[in-house]
Design a protein around this motif. Sequence first.
Motif, PDB file in Angstrom:
ATOM      1  N   PHE A  43       0.832  -1.193   0.000  1.00  0.00           N
ATOM      2  CA  PHE A  43       0.000   0.000   0.000  1.00  0.00           C
ATOM      3  C   PHE A  43       0.875   1.254   0.000  1.00  0.00           C
ATOM      4  N   SER A  44       0.391   2.273  -0.689  1.00  0.00           N
ATOM      5  CA  SER A  44       1.084   3.559  -0.686  1.00  0.00           C
ATOM      6  C   SER A  44       0.910   4.236   0.675  1.00  0.00           C
ATOM      7  N   ALA A  45       1.667   5.295   0.889  1.00  0.00           N
ATOM      8  CA  ALA A  45       1.568   6.028   2.157  1.00  0.00           C
ATOM      9  C   ALA A  45       0.159   6.589   2.351  1.00  0.00           C
ATOM     10  N   GLU A  46      -0.461   7.052   1.265  1.00  0.00           N
ATOM     11  CA  GLU A  46      -1.825   7.585   1.351  1.00  0.00           C
ATOM     12  C   GLU A  46      -2.820   6.496   1.733  1.00  0.00           C
ATOM     13  N   SER A  47      -2.636   5.304   1.160  1.00  0.00           N
ATOM     14  CA  SER A  47      -3.543   4.200   1.470  1.00  0.00           C
ATOM     15  C   SER A  47      -3.386   3.757   2.919  1.00  0.00           C
ATOM     16  N   VAL A  48      -2.153   3.687   3.388  1.00  0.00           N
ATOM     17  CA  VAL A  48      -1.910   3.301   4.783  1.00  0.00           C
ATOM     18  C   VAL A  48      -2.535   4.329   5.725  1.00  0.00           C
ATOM     19  N   THR A  49      -2.380   5.593   5.397  1.00  0.00           N
ATOM     20  CA  THR A  49      -2.975   6.647   6.216  1.00  0.00           C
ATOM     21  C   THR A  49      -4.495   6.517   6.257  1.00  0.00           C
ATOM     22  N   ALA A  50      -5.097   6.237   5.096  1.00  0.00           N
ATOM     23  CA  ALA A  50      -6.552   6.073   5.032  1.00  0.00           C
ATOM     24  C   ALA A  50      -7.001   4.884   5.877  1.00  0.00           C
ATOM     25  N   VAL A  51      -6.268   3.770   5.814  1.00  0.00           N
ATOM     26  CA  VAL A  51      -6.615   2.585   6.606  1.00  0.00           C
ATOM     27  C   VAL A  51      -6.534   2.894   8.096  1.00  0.00           C
ATOM     28  N   VAL A  52      -5.485   3.610   8.507  1.00  0.00           N
ATOM     29  CA  VAL A  52      -5.317   3.958   9.920  1.00  0.00           C
ATOM     30  C   VAL A  52      -6.453   4.857  10.394  1.00  0.00           C
ATOM     31  N   ILE A  53      -6.804   5.855   9.569  1.00  0.00           N
ATOM     32  CA  ILE A  53      -7.875   6.776   9.940  1.00  0.00           C
ATOM     33  C   ILE A  53      -9.206   6.040  10.058  1.00  0.00           C
ATOM     34  N   ILE A  54      -9.517   5.202   9.070  1.00  0.00           N
ATOM     35  CA  ILE A  54     -10.765   4.433   9.112  1.00  0.00           C
ATOM     36  C   ILE A  54     -10.778   3.512  10.329  1.00  0.00           C
ATOM     37  N   SER A  55      -9.643   2.906  10.645  1.00  0.00           N
ATOM     38  CA  SER A  55      -9.547   2.017  11.800  1.00  0.00           C
ATOM     39  C   SER A  55      -9.817   2.768  13.098  1.00  0.00           C
ATOM     40  N   LEU A  56      -9.204   3.930  13.259  1.00  0.00           N
ATOM     41  CA  LEU A  56      -9.417   4.736  14.461  1.00  0.00           C
ATOM     42  C   LEU A  56     -10.862   5.236  14.538  1.00  0.00           C
ATOM     43  N   MET A  57     -11.432   5.581  13.381  1.00  0.00           N
ATOM     44  CA  MET A  57     -12.828   6.010  13.352  1.00  0.00           C
ATOM     45  C   MET A  57     -13.752   4.898  13.812  1.00  0.00           C
ATOM     46  N   SER A  58     -13.471   3.665  13.391  1.00  0.00           N
ATOM     47  CA  SER A  58     -14.310   2.536  13.800  1.00  0.00           C
ATOM     48  C   SER A  58     -14.265   2.345  15.303  1.00  0.00           C
ATOM     49  N   PHE A  59     -13.069   2.522  15.886  1.00  0.00           N
ATOM     50  CA  PHE A  59     -12.950   2.375  17.334  1.00  0.00           C
ATOM     51  C   PHE A  59     -13.755   3.455  18.061  1.00  0.00           C
ATOM     52  N   MET A  60     -13.621   4.699  17.611  1.00  0.00           N
ATOM     53  CA  MET A  60     -14.345   5.787  18.251  1.00  0.00           C
ATOM     54  C   MET A  60     -15.854   5.649  18.048  1.00  0.00           C
ATOM     55  N   LEU A  61     -16.264   5.218  16.862  1.00  0.00           N
ATOM     56  CA  LEU A  61     -17.691   5.003  16.611  1.00  0.00           C
ATOM     57  C   LEU A  61     -18.263   3.939  17.532  1.00  0.00           C
ATOM     58  N   SER A  62     -17.486   2.889  17.767  1.00  0.00           N
ATOM     59  CA  SER A  62     -17.946   1.821  18.648  1.00  0.00           C
ATOM     60  C   SER A  62     -18.140   2.326  20.070  1.00  0.00           C
ATOM     61  N   VAL A  63     -17.185   3.128  20.571  1.00  0.00           N
ATOM     62  CA  VAL A  63     -17.287   3.671  21.928  1.00  0.00           C
ATOM     63  C   VAL A  63     -18.490   4.609  22.038  1.00  0.00           C
ATOM     64  N   VAL A  64     -18.660   5.497  21.045  1.00  0.00           N
ATOM     65  CA  VAL A  64     -19.781   6.437  21.065  1.00  0.00           C
ATOM     66  C   VAL A  64     -21.110   5.697  20.962  1.00  0.00           C
ATOM     67  N   LEU A  65     -21.171   4.693  20.082  1.00  0.00           N
ATOM     68  CA  LEU A  65     -22.402   3.910  19.913  1.00  0.00           C
ATOM     69  C   LEU A  65     -22.784   3.205  21.201  1.00  0.00           C
ATOM     70  N   TYR A  66     -21.794   2.635  21.881  1.00  0.00           N
ATOM     71  CA  TYR A  66     -22.066   1.941  23.142  1.00  0.00           C
ATOM     72  C   TYR A  66     -22.591   2.921  24.189  1.00  0.00           C
ATOM     73  N   GLY A  67     -21.918   4.070  24.330  1.00  0.00           N
ATOM     74  CA  GLY A  67     -22.350   5.059  25.311  1.00  0.00           C
ATOM     75  C   GLY A  67     -23.745   5.587  25.021  1.00  0.00           C
ATOM     76  N   ASN A  68     -24.035   5.877  23.747  1.00  0.00           N
ATOM     77  CA  ASN A  68     -25.361   6.380  23.376  1.00  0.00           C
ATOM     78  C   ASN A  68     -26.452   5.349  23.631  1.00  0.00           C
ATOM     79  N   THR A  69     -26.137   4.088  23.364  1.00  0.00           N
ATOM     80  CA  THR A  69     -27.117   3.027  23.599  1.00  0.00           C
ATOM     81  C   THR A  69     -27.440   2.911  25.082  1.00  0.00           C
ATOM     82  N   LEU A  70     -26.420   2.975  25.927  1.00  0.00           N
ATOM     83  CA  LEU A  70     -26.652   2.898  27.374  1.00  0.00           C
ATOM     84  C   LEU A  70     -27.485   4.081  27.857  1.00  0.00           C
ATOM     85  N   ARG A  71     -27.220   5.256  27.336  1.00  0.00           N
ATOM     86  CA  ARG A  71     -27.964   6.434  27.759  1.00  0.00           C
ATOM     87  C   ARG A  71     -29.425   6.372  27.306  1.00  0.00           C
TER      88      ARG A  71
END
Length: 219
Positions: free
Chosen positions: A160-188
């Motif tokens: 993968f190019s540097a741009e592709s690796v960066t995109a994968v990392v960003i999407i990966s971090l977004m998935s983690f944050m989305l999961s945490v936010v989704l869990y918190g919102n569901t509990l609330r």
Amino acid sequence: MFRNIFKDLPFFDKDEGKSVIDRLNMGRLYIFNIFGCVGVLLLALFLRLTGLHILPAGYQNSALPVFAGIMALSAAAVFFTTRTHSTELFDKVCYAYLFVFSAAMFSFAFKTQYTSVALVCAWGIMLVIGCLPVIRPDIFAIIWVTELIPVVILAVVRHFSAESVTAVVIISLMSFMLSVVLYGNTLRKLDYKLRLDSAVSEAETDPMTMLLNRRGLDR
């Protein structure tokens, strides 16, 4: 740090909440599998009619229908689990599906001759596990790291190019944050529902006799 999620949820009962979240996950998986199965079959038909190959020819002709069949079987398993109220199987069905889905998508990512398709498969895995099921953040962290290892291997193997690796990392971090936010919102939302039910119960019950008052009888 995830304990802070429960800090302002005095009405939340973890056991009851887990049962509600499990049923919510089963409903999401059922809908995703039904539409996913139809979508994969339509994709396979489109590729067959146009003669396009995003995967090796022989592999593509068999892999996509098999993947659609797996999604149909998963939908049937989810339907059976919810209809029989097999609450002890909820978690197992959810995690088993995530494993099978990820294995199939990684197989496509490593087999395809197009880097763009490999990237889409990697992004799809991260987004699905981040947005589809409601998973406790500590458990999701384990799943996330487990999924991240083959993504790193994929990036090395596919160069993968540097741009592709960066995109994968960003999407990966977004998935983690989305999961945490989704869990918190569901509990609330669950806590809000419990607060509302408690307020309605108090408004419709006589405090001395604990019987329904006029408002409760009218309802």
